[in-house]
Motif scaffolding. Structure first.
Motif, short mmCIF file in Angstrom:
data_model
loop_
_atom_site.label_atom_id
_atom_site.label_comp_id
_atom_site.label_asym_id
_atom_site.label_seq_id
_atom_site.Cartn_x
_atom_site.Cartn_y
_atom_site.Cartn_z
N THR A 101 -10.20 31.29 -29.90
CA THR A 101 -10.89 32.15 -30.85
C THR A 101 -10.32 31.89 -32.24
OG1 THR A 101 -9.31 33.97 -30.64
CG2 THR A 101 -11.21 33.96 -29.10
N TRP A 102 -11.08 32.31 -33.25
CA TRP A 102 -10.61 32.21 -34.63
C TRP A 102 -9.23 32.87 -34.78
CZ3 TRP A 102 -12.28 30.07 -39.21
CH2 TRP A 102 -11.69 30.56 -40.37
N GLU A 103 -9.11 34.07 -34.20
CA GLU A 103 -7.87 34.84 -34.33
C GLU A 103 -6.69 34.10 -33.70
OE1 GLU A 103 -11.34 37.37 -34.98
OE2 GLU A 103 -10.83 36.03 -33.32
N LEU A 131 -8.82 22.93 -38.58
CA LEU A 131 -9.75 24.03 -38.89
C LEU A 131 -10.12 24.00 -40.37
CD1 LEU A 131 -11.16 26.58 -37.74
CD2 LEU A 131 -9.17 27.87 -38.53
N ASP A 155 -16.53 29.45 -31.56
CA ASP A 155 -15.22 29.79 -30.99
C ASP A 155 -15.31 30.58 -29.69
OD1 ASP A 155 -15.86 32.45 -31.85
OD2 ASP A 155 -13.76 32.84 -32.39
N ILE A 161 -19.11 30.40 -36.59
CA ILE A 161 -18.37 30.85 -37.77
C ILE A 161 -18.47 29.84 -38.91
CG2 ILE A 161 -16.04 31.40 -38.62
CD1 ILE A 161 -15.39 32.32 -35.72
N VAL A 194 -16.61 28.32 -41.44
CA VAL A 194 -15.16 28.19 -41.60
C VAL A 194 -14.73 28.33 -43.05
CG1 VAL A 194 -13.19 26.62 -41.35
CG2 VAL A 194 -14.86 26.83 -39.50
N SER A 197 -15.04 31.83 -44.35
CA SER A 197 -14.07 32.69 -43.66
C SER A 197 -12.67 32.50 -44.20
CB SER A 197 -14.09 32.41 -42.15
OG SER A 197 -15.37 32.70 -41.60
N VAL A 243 -13.60 36.73 -40.62
CA VAL A 243 -14.65 35.93 -39.99
C VAL A 243 -15.99 36.21 -40.64
CG1 VAL A 243 -15.97 35.60 -37.86
CG2 VAL A 243 -13.47 35.70 -37.77
#
Length: 197
Positions: A132-134, A147, A155, A178, A180, A183, A189
């Motif tokens: 995931t992004w997180e 990234l 993601d 997403i 990127v 973000s 996000v």
């Protein structure tokens, strides 16, 4: 497969930050390369499927590419072929899939850097990831570098319980498309602005 993954196969689907590294796991192999397809993101794309993915999601559509030793070595000759294919005016960009691109960062960064050097921002770069992004935000520098150089991230792990074949460019409803660069600039996000479903 790496012994670490064999021992904990059922436990390691949700890695701690920096638990899995490209340096430890990647064999710098690719499962396949597909020029000029229409399914791996927006527009006509060249798709590189890297080898190796420890997430091993139930219902994975590319199980064979979970093995880090599957496929063929990534070479300079292949990189030059991909760059030549991308130069076609009708080709919108590159897509990185797998396998897990963020556990094959040496391969992916080599190609992404070459694309940016040759084409600047005129070709977009998409990537799918089980991370995931997180999770990526807390991980290794090479993952963060990759990234930072892509445009779109799809993601999250595929969740067979949330499978939905009507979704745009993803298999389960927990996954996000997403933007990127937006973000990273905004520190949160931001979903792709062409998202339909």
């Amino acid at each position: 497969m790496h012994p670490f993954l064999l021992e904990k196969r059922d436990e390691v689907r949700n890695p701690k930050p920096k638990e899995w590294t490209s340096k430890e796991l990647s064999q710098q192999k690719i499962a396949s390369y597909k020029p000029y397809n229409f399914v791996d993101g927006e527009g006509v794309r060249c798709s590189l499927y890297v080898s190796g993915c420890p997430f091993a999601c139930e219902g994975c559509y590319n199980v064979i590419a979970q093995n880090f030793n599957y496929g063929i070595p990534y070479t300079h000759e292949l990189e030059e072929q991909i760059l030549a294919d991308l130069s076609a005016s009708y080709c919108q960009g590159l897509t990185l899939l797998g396998g897990e691109p963020f556990l094959n960062t040496e391969v992916c960064l080599s190609l992404v850097n070459a694309i940016r050097q040759r084409f600047g921002a005129t070709k977009d770069i998409w990537s799918w990831s089980g991370y995931t992004w997180e999770e990526l935000m807390l991980d290794t520098q090479d993952k963060l570098e990759l990234l930072s150089k892509i445009d779109i991230l799809v993601d999250g792990r595929f969740d067979i319980k949330k499978k939905d074949l009507t979704l745009q460019f993803r298999g389960s409803s927990n996954q996000r498309i997403i933007d990127v660069q937006k973000s990273l600039k905004q520190g949160e996000v931001i979903l792709w602005d062409k998202l339909k479903k």
